[in-house]
Design an enzyme around this catalytic site. Structure first.
Site, PDB file in Angstrom:
ATOM      1  N   ASP A   1      -4.912 -13.657  -2.439  1.00 10.83           N
ATOM      2  CA  ASP A   1      -4.290 -13.243  -1.186  1.00 10.83           C
ATOM      3  C   ASP A   1      -4.297 -14.480  -0.301  1.00 10.83           C
ATOM      4  O   ASP A   1      -5.348 -14.912   0.203  1.00 10.83           O
ATOM      5  CB  ASP A   1      -5.050 -12.076  -0.536  1.00 10.83           C
ATOM      6  CG  ASP A   1      -4.405 -10.734  -0.872  1.00 10.83           C
ATOM      7  OD1 ASP A   1      -3.505 -10.709  -1.747  1.00 10.83           O
ATOM      8  OD2 ASP A   1      -4.780  -9.713  -0.269  1.00 10.83           O
TER       9      ASP A   1
ATOM     10  N   HIS B   1     -11.221 -13.860   3.589  1.00 11.15           N
ATOM     11  CA  HIS B   1     -12.414 -13.087   3.225  1.00 11.15           C
ATOM     12  C   HIS B   1     -13.519 -14.028   2.730  1.00 11.15           C
ATOM     13  O   HIS B   1     -14.699 -13.798   2.988  1.00 11.15           O
ATOM     14  CB  HIS B   1     -12.093 -12.068   2.127  1.00 11.15           C
ATOM     15  CG  HIS B   1     -11.107 -11.012   2.553  1.00 11.15           C
ATOM     16  ND1 HIS B   1     -10.680 -10.015   1.718  1.00 11.15           N
ATOM     17  CD2 HIS B   1     -10.471 -10.807   3.741  1.00 11.15           C
ATOM     18  CE1 HIS B   1      -9.828  -9.222   2.357  1.00 11.15           C
ATOM     19  NE2 HIS B   1      -9.677  -9.698   3.583  1.00 11.15           N
TER      20      HIS B   1
ATOM     21  N   ASP C   1     -10.961 -11.526  10.673  1.00 10.41           N
ATOM     22  CA  ASP C   1      -9.933 -11.712   9.655  1.00 10.41           C
ATOM     23  C   ASP C   1      -8.573 -11.874  10.334  1.00 10.41           C
ATOM     24  O   ASP C   1      -7.843 -10.905  10.512  1.00 10.41           O
ATOM     25  CB  ASP C   1      -9.967 -10.441   8.786  1.00 10.41           C
ATOM     26  CG  ASP C   1      -9.290 -10.614   7.448  1.00 10.41           C
ATOM     27  OD1 ASP C   1      -9.073 -11.764   7.030  1.00 10.41           O
ATOM     28  OD2 ASP C   1      -8.991  -9.581   6.811  1.00 10.41           O
TER      29      ASP C   1
ATOM     30  N   ASP D   1       2.173   2.079   3.416  1.00 14.24           N
ATOM     31  CA  ASP D   1       3.071   1.114   4.082  1.00 14.24           C
ATOM     32  C   ASP D   1       4.516   1.509   3.855  1.00 14.24           C
ATOM     33  O   ASP D   1       5.361   1.342   4.715  1.00 14.24           O
ATOM     34  CB  ASP D   1       3.012  -0.305   3.475  1.00 14.24           C
ATOM     35  CG  ASP D   1       1.653  -0.909   3.376  1.00 14.24           C
ATOM     36  OD1 ASP D   1       0.791  -0.546   4.193  1.00 14.24           O
ATOM     37  OD2 ASP D   1       1.465  -1.767   2.477  1.00 14.24           O
TER      38      ASP D   1
ATOM     39  N   HIS E   1       0.883  -1.172   0.000  1.00 12.19           N
ATOM     40  CA  HIS E   1       0.000   0.000   0.000  1.00 12.19           C
ATOM     41  C   HIS E   1       0.920   1.222   0.000  1.00 12.19           C
ATOM     42  O   HIS E   1       1.981   1.190   0.630  1.00 12.19           O
ATOM     43  CB  HIS E   1      -0.829   0.124   1.278  1.00 12.19           C
ATOM     44  CG  HIS E   1      -1.777  -0.992   1.571  1.00 12.19           C
ATOM     45  ND1 HIS E   1      -1.383  -2.169   2.134  1.00 12.19           N
ATOM     46  CD2 HIS E   1      -3.126  -1.080   1.423  1.00 12.19           C
ATOM     47  CE1 HIS E   1      -2.445  -2.942   2.311  1.00 12.19           C
ATOM     48  NE2 HIS E   1      -3.514  -2.308   1.881  1.00 12.19           N
TER      49      HIS E   1
END
Ligand code: XUL
Ligand code: CO
Length: 449
Positions: free
Chosen positions: A306, A281, A317, A114, A111
Site C-alpha cells: 500500500d 503503517h 496515518d 466503498d 472495500h
C-alpha cells in the site's frame, strides 16, 4: 451472480485531461510522466510488470477531504448525478474507470462499502453490491483494467465499534463472517488477484474490559474460516494481512509484520497468508518501510504494497502520496532482492490533502507517486546490479562462508567446539568497522549521479 448491468451514459468526467503519456525527465508538462514508461524494460521485466499500479477506490473516489475539524471540501459532479444511491455508485464507477485508463493504472482495489451503499439489512447491502459489481465487471471487460484486491469494510458501521471478529459479542462475529463471505465472493467474481484483511478495529482501548486471549483466538478462528471458505469456492487469489500498530484502536493486534508472523504461526495459518505492507503503517510502528519489507521478504511472505507515506511531524496515518525517492529506492532494492511482489502490486492507499480540490490534483498526485516509484525502480535495479552494497554486505558475513563459521550455520558447531577454538588459536576477535557513514555517502552518490 452478477446480472447484466444497465449502461450509464457516456460522459467524459475528466474532460480536457488526455491519457497521461511518458515524456521523459526533461518534460515540463505537469500532466506527463517523467520516469514511468510502462513498456520500458528494467532488467527482464517492463516497468508495468514490475510495478502493477493500483488505484484505491476509497480515497480517490470516496474521499471528500473531511477531517475531525470540518466537512469535506472535494466536490465531484458525479456525486449529484441522481437521487438513487446505486445509480450514483455506477456513475462514480464510470468516472473511476475513466481515471484508471487516463492515468494508465492496470489495477484497482476496493472495500465492499466503498463501491455500493450499505442497505437496511445485509440482504439489501448484498443486493446493492451485486448491482454495482455487475457494472464494475462490464467496465473491467471494456477497459482491460483488473482487480488487484478486494476487502470488506468491517470498521465504519457502528456495529463494529468494538471490533469485528474480535468483538466481545458473537453476533457481531457472525455478521462480519457473513460480510466477508460476500466480499470474497465478489472479489472472485471480479477476478481479484488477492484479498486483503486489514484489522480495522481488531484491537483494544483498555484491558479493563478486554479478554486479550479470547479476542486473539477469535481473530485466528475468523481467518481460518476465510481460508476454509476460499478453498470451498476455489478462490485462487492470495490472502494478505495488512499490519498496522494503532489507529483506530490504541493497540491493534496486527501490530507489524513480525507480530503477525508470530500470530499466524501460533495458529498454523502462515501457509495461507502473505503481507500487504503499507508505508505509513510501518512508520507508525516505529519501523522504516524497508524494514517491514525485509521482515516479510525474509519469511517468504512479501505480498503487496500500500503505497503512501506519513508526515515526519504528524503522528497519525496521513496517507499522503510519496515523492521520497530515497525511501522508495531503499524499498525497491529489498523488493527486487526478494524477486518482486508476485500477484501483488503497488496500490496507492493515499489521499489528496483537504485543500487539493481540483480534478487535476488527482492526476498530479498519482503522476508523482508513479514517477517516484518508477525512478526508484530504475535506481534500485542499477544499484543492485552493480552490487556495491550487496558485495559489502556479503563481505561483512564472509567468516560464515567457510571453516568454523560455516559449521555454526550448518549446525556442526557446539558450545564446546567453539570454546576450544577461542581458548586456542582464535583468541580475541579484531574490530571490523560497519562503515555506516561511508555507505550513506555512497548511497547519496548513487542516487544523484
Ligand atoms: C487503513 C488502511 C485500509 C486498508 C484496507 O489504514 O490502510 O485502507 O488498506 O482496508
Ligand atoms: Co492500506
Amino acid at each position: 451472480m452478477a446480472k447484466a448491468t444497465t449502461t450509464t451514459k457516456a460522459v467524459e468526467h475528466f474532460a480536457g485531461v488526455p491519457k497521461i503519456a511518458y515524456e521523459g525527465p526533461k518534460s515540463n508538462n505537469p500532466l506527463a510522466f517523467k520516469h514511468y514508461n510502462a513498456s520500458e524494460k528494467v532488467g527482464d521485466k517492463t516497468m508495468a510488470e514490475h510495478l502493477r499500479f493500483g488505484i484505491a477506490y476509497w480515497h480517490s473516489f470516496r474521499g471528500t477531504g473531511a477531517d475531525p475539524f470540518g466537512p469535506g471540501t472535494i466536490v465531484r459532479k458525479w456525486e449529484s448525478s441522481s437521487k438513487d444511491a446505486v445509480s450514483v455508485a455506477k456513475v462514480r464507477m464510470d468516472a473511476a474507470f475513466e481515471f484508471y485508463q487516463k492515468i494508465g493504472a492496470p489495477f484497482w482495489c476496493f472495500h465492499d462499502r466503498d463501491i455500493a451503499p450499505e442497505g437496511a439489512s445485509l440482504a439489501e447491502s448484498n443486493k446493492n453490491l451485486d448491482a454495482v459489481v455487475a457494472h464494475a465487471k462490464s467496465l473491467q471487460q471494456a477497459t482491460g483494467v483488473k482487480l488487484l484486491w478486494g476487502t470488506a469494510n468491517l470498521f465504519s458501521n457502528p456495529r463494529f465499534m468494538c471490533g469485528a471478529s474480535t468483538n466481545p459479542d458473537a453476533h457481531v462475529f457472525a455478521y462480519a463472517a457473513a460480510q466477508v463471505k460476500k466480499a470474497i465472493d465478489v472479489t472472485q467474481e471480479l477476478g481479484g488477484e488477492n484479498y486483503v484483511f486489514w484489522g480495522g478495529r481488531e484491537g483494544y482501548e483498555t484491558l479493563l474490559n478486554t479478554n486479550l486471549k479470547r479476542e486473539q483466538d477469535h481473530l485466528a478462528r475468523f481467518l481460518g474460516l476465510a481460508v476454509d471458505y476460499a478453498k470451498k469456492i476455489g478462490f485462487k487469489g492470495q490472502f494478505l494481512i495488512e499490519p498496522k500498530p494503532k489507529e483506530p484502536t490504541k493497540h491493534q493486534y496486527d501490530f507489524d509484520v513480525a507480530t503477525c508472523i508470530g500470530f499466524l504461526r501460533t495458529y498454523g495459518l502462515h501457509k495461507y497468508f502473505k503481507f500487504n505492507i503499507e508505508t505509513n503503517h510501518a512508520t507508525l510502528a516505529g519501523h522504516t518501510f524497508q524494514h517491514e519489507i525485509e521482515v516479510a521478504g525474509s519469511a517468504g511472505m512479501l505480498g503487496s504494497i500500500d503505497a503512501n507515506t506519513g508526515d515526519l511531524l504528524v503522528g497519525w496515518d496521513t496517507d499522503q502520496f510519496s515523492t521520497d525517492t530515497k525511501e522508495l529506492t531503499l524499498a525497491m532494492m529489498s523488493i527486487l532482492k526478494y524477486g518482486g511482489l508476485g500477484s501483488g502490486g503497488f496500490n496507492f492507499d493515499a489521499k489528496l490533502r483537504r485543500p487539493s480540490t481540483d480534478l487535476a490534483d488527482l492526476f498530479h498526485a498519482h503522476i508523482g507517486g508513479m514517477d517516484t516509484y518508477a525512478q526508484a525502480l530504475k535506481l534500485a535495479h542499477r544499484i543492485n546490479t552493480e552490487g556495491k552494497f550487496s558485495n559489502h554486505v556479503a563481505a561483512r558475513y564472509a567468516t560464515y562462508d567457510s571453516g568454523y563459521g560455516k559449521d555454526i550455520e550448518t549446525g556442526k558447531a557446539s558450545f564446546e567446539s567453539l570454546e576450544k577454538l577461542v581458548l586456542g588459536a582464535l583468541g580475541e576477535p579484531t574490530l571490523k568497522s560497519g562503515k555506516q557513514e561511508y555507505l550513506e555517502n555512497l548511497l547519496n552518490q548513487e542516487l544523484f549521479r
